[in-house]
Motif scaffolding. Sequence first.
Motif, PDB file in Angstrom:
ATOM      1  N   TRP A   1      -0.552   7.357  40.794  1.00 42.22           N
ATOM      2  CA  TRP A   1      -0.620   8.737  41.281  1.00 42.22           C
ATOM      3  C   TRP A   1      -1.588   8.805  42.459  1.00 42.22           C
ATOM      4  O   TRP A   1      -2.772   8.489  42.329  1.00 42.22           O
ATOM      5  CB  TRP A   1      -1.087   9.672  40.176  1.00 42.22           C
ATOM      6  N   VAL A   2      -1.056   9.238  43.611  1.00 47.08           N
ATOM      7  CA  VAL A   2      -1.907   9.476  44.771  1.00 47.08           C
ATOM      8  C   VAL A   2      -1.975  10.964  45.096  1.00 47.08           C
ATOM      9  O   VAL A   2      -2.922  11.436  45.730  1.00 47.08           O
ATOM     10  CB  VAL A   2      -1.417   8.689  46.012  1.00 47.08           C
ATOM     11  N   GLY A   3      -0.927  11.711  44.650  1.00 48.95           N
ATOM     12  CA  GLY A   3      -0.884  13.128  44.952  1.00 48.95           C
ATOM     13  C   GLY A   3      -0.605  13.370  46.415  1.00 48.95           C
ATOM     14  O   GLY A   3      -0.266  12.449  47.174  1.00 48.95           O
ATOM     15  N   PRO A   4      -0.773  14.603  46.875  1.00 45.65           N
ATOM     16  CA  PRO A   4      -0.514  14.922  48.287  1.00 45.65           C
ATOM     17  C   PRO A   4      -1.438  14.183  49.248  1.00 45.65           C
ATOM     18  O   PRO A   4      -1.141  14.093  50.442  1.00 45.65           O
ATOM     19  CB  PRO A   4      -0.754  16.439  48.348  1.00 45.65           C
ATOM     20  N   GLY A   5      -2.573  13.665  48.728  1.00 48.86           N
ATOM     21  CA  GLY A   5      -3.484  12.943  49.604  1.00 48.86           C
ATOM     22  C   GLY A   5      -2.916  11.647  50.140  1.00 48.86           C
ATOM     23  O   GLY A   5      -3.289  11.174  51.221  1.00 48.86           O
TER      24      GLY A   5
ATOM     25  N   VAL B   1      -6.400   6.191  45.351  1.00 48.38           N
ATOM     26  CA  VAL B   1      -7.180   7.424  45.208  1.00 48.38           C
ATOM     27  C   VAL B   1      -6.250   8.551  44.783  1.00 48.38           C
ATOM     28  O   VAL B   1      -5.190   8.760  45.385  1.00 48.38           O
ATOM     29  CB  VAL B   1      -7.896   7.805  46.515  1.00 48.38           C
ATOM     30  N   GLY B   2      -6.639   9.308  43.757  1.00 49.58           N
ATOM     31  CA  GLY B   2      -5.827  10.418  43.295  1.00 49.58           C
ATOM     32  C   GLY B   2      -6.248  11.733  43.913  1.00 49.58           C
ATOM     33  O   GLY B   2      -7.391  11.894  44.366  1.00 49.58           O
ATOM     34  N   SER B   3      -5.339  12.700  43.937  1.00 45.85           N
ATOM     35  CA  SER B   3      -5.636  14.044  44.430  1.00 45.85           C
ATOM     36  C   SER B   3      -4.806  15.044  43.650  1.00 45.85           C
ATOM     37  O   SER B   3      -3.812  14.692  43.007  1.00 45.85           O
ATOM     38  CB  SER B   3      -5.327  14.158  45.934  1.00 45.85           C
ATOM     39  N   SER B   4      -5.218  16.309  43.655  1.00 45.62           N
ATOM     40  CA  SER B   4      -4.553  17.344  42.867  1.00 45.62           C
ATOM     41  C   SER B   4      -3.150  17.613  43.387  1.00 45.62           C
ATOM     42  O   SER B   4      -2.918  17.669  44.599  1.00 45.62           O
ATOM     43  CB  SER B   4      -5.371  18.637  42.894  1.00 45.62           C
ATOM     44  N   GLY B   5      -2.214  17.772  42.444  1.00 46.13           N
ATOM     45  CA  GLY B   5      -0.839  18.029  42.843  1.00 46.13           C
ATOM     46  C   GLY B   5       0.029  18.300  41.640  1.00 46.13           C
ATOM     47  O   GLY B   5      -0.453  18.440  40.513  1.00 46.13           O
ATOM     48  N   THR B   6       1.349  18.364  41.857  1.00 43.75           N
ATOM     49  CA  THR B   6       2.325  18.685  40.825  1.00 43.75           C
ATOM     50  C   THR B   6       3.187  17.475  40.516  1.00 43.75           C
ATOM     51  O   THR B   6       3.693  16.808  41.422  1.00 43.75           O
ATOM     52  CB  THR B   6       3.211  19.858  41.276  1.00 43.75           C
ATOM     53  N   TRP B   7       3.358  17.219  39.226  1.00 41.13           N
ATOM     54  CA  TRP B   7       4.206  16.120  38.767  1.00 41.13           C
ATOM     55  C   TRP B   7       5.547  16.700  38.350  1.00 41.13           C
ATOM     56  O   TRP B   7       5.687  17.338  37.313  1.00 41.13           O
ATOM     57  CB  TRP B   7       3.540  15.418  37.591  1.00 41.13           C
ATOM     58  N   ASP B   8       6.551  16.506  39.201  1.00 41.04           N
ATOM     59  CA  ASP B   8       7.931  16.789  38.840  1.00 41.04           C
ATOM     60  C   ASP B   8       8.827  15.826  39.615  1.00 41.04           C
ATOM     61  O   ASP B   8       8.351  15.000  40.383  1.00 41.04           O
ATOM     62  CB  ASP B   8       8.302  18.263  39.064  1.00 41.04           C
ATOM     63  N   ASN B   9      10.099  15.925  39.383  1.00 36.81           N
ATOM     64  CA  ASN B   9      11.028  14.972  39.987  1.00 36.81           C
ATOM     65  C   ASN B   9      11.901  15.616  41.043  1.00 36.81           C
ATOM     66  O   ASN B   9      13.053  15.234  41.235  1.00 36.81           O
ATOM     67  CB  ASN B   9      11.914  14.332  38.909  1.00 36.81           C
ATOM     68  N   THR B  10      11.371  16.591  41.735  1.00 33.24           N
ATOM     69  CA  THR B  10      12.148  17.271  42.758  1.00 33.24           C
ATOM     70  C   THR B  10      11.389  17.286  44.071  1.00 33.24           C
ATOM     71  O   THR B  10      10.160  17.397  44.106  1.00 33.24           O
ATOM     72  CB  THR B  10      12.462  18.724  42.350  1.00 33.24           C
ATOM     73  N   GLY B  11      12.141  17.201  45.152  1.00 30.02           N
ATOM     74  CA  GLY B  11      11.610  17.386  46.488  1.00 30.02           C
ATOM     75  C   GLY B  11      10.447  16.482  46.848  1.00 30.02           C
ATOM     76  O   GLY B  11      10.339  15.344  46.386  1.00 30.02           O
ATOM     77  N   PRO B  12       9.530  16.990  47.661  1.00 31.58           N
ATOM     78  CA  PRO B  12       8.426  16.176  48.162  1.00 31.58           C
ATOM     79  C   PRO B  12       7.431  15.734  47.098  1.00 31.58           C
ATOM     80  O   PRO B  12       6.647  14.813  47.329  1.00 31.58           O
ATOM     81  CB  PRO B  12       7.757  17.092  49.198  1.00 31.58           C
ATOM     82  N   ASN B  13       7.438  16.385  45.919  1.00 29.73           N
ATOM     83  CA  ASN B  13       6.498  15.990  44.868  1.00 29.73           C
ATOM     84  C   ASN B  13       6.771  14.589  44.339  1.00 29.73           C
ATOM     85  O   ASN B  13       5.904  13.978  43.715  1.00 29.73           O
ATOM     86  CB  ASN B  13       6.547  16.996  43.714  1.00 29.73           C
TER      87      ASN B  13
END
Length: 318
Positions: free
Chosen positions: A51-55, A60-72
């Motif tokens: 998990w890197v997230g939007p960063g 390194v991890g960063s806050s974000g959304t875990w789903d299987n659609t689009g840019p996430n």
Amino acid sequence: MFDCNSTTLNRPNFRSRQFLRSTTSVLAVSTLIAMAGLYPVSSARAQNVEWVGPGSTVGVGSSGTWDNTGPNQNNWIPLGGAGGAPGFTTGDNVTFNTGTYTVNVVEAFTVGNMVFNGNATLANSGGSLSFGSSGSTLSVAAGTTVSIAVDFVNSATVNVVGDGDLSFGGSITTVAGGGLFNDATGTVVVTGAVSSDGYVRNRGAGTLELGDVTAATLIENTGAGTLTLNGTTASTGVNIAGSTGLPVGIRNTGTGALNFNGTTTNTISNLSSGTVVVSGSAGDVSNTSSSTGTIDISSQVANVSNLGSANVSSINLD
């Protein structure tokens, strides 16, 4: 002059060549089908992702959304950042990188192993998690604090390892002979309800603290650590398949401590050199003949049996 016999003479050779070409094509197709069975498409295999997230910074991890659609989908990348497309696939082994951040879980996901190398919070945004294999582990690195508010549902087992601290705010349900096992050396606290079709065991040197617990078989401390029970606790002796006569009870078989602060009708037993402290409402409290430990009872219980050499103090009987 046109020779009528020339075509007739060459026709067998033509048929032979045509037959060879057809046979070769059939063999080639058969070989490809066989190879496809031996070497399935790699995308169906479980992979190691982080998990890197939007960063989007490797490691390194960063806050974000875990789903299987689009840019996430881009919040997950292959472990180490080398090779393969971004995204999470069912059954993948997942690593949550260093840093302090929140991951919003919005769907139901089945994972392989889980590794936490940072101070991650998994927030319940309508999703859930489950382990697909009985050999899966949830590992928390030393010096980290992890918070999981997501329910673990229909898991084969939930097995915690590592040296960090972990808190479960959601419920944990294990099925098909599974169980909740703590082999960690840190502190694991579960405030949500635990429902196990098998054992609930604190097996390591760490601390396992539970709220409400229902288990088909034993609830026990088997290591040098501490098991603390704060809620309504029931060892039923019946699993989801309807099998009965399973071993029941709450017991300490290790060198550590069992602290009971909740409510149960089960027998609480000390079978070892460890300590059993009862300050909640219990049925029988038993010190077996093999025990050299200590039982401390500060609340009312139905009955106390001391068959060993352990010290028994502060007895209050109903």
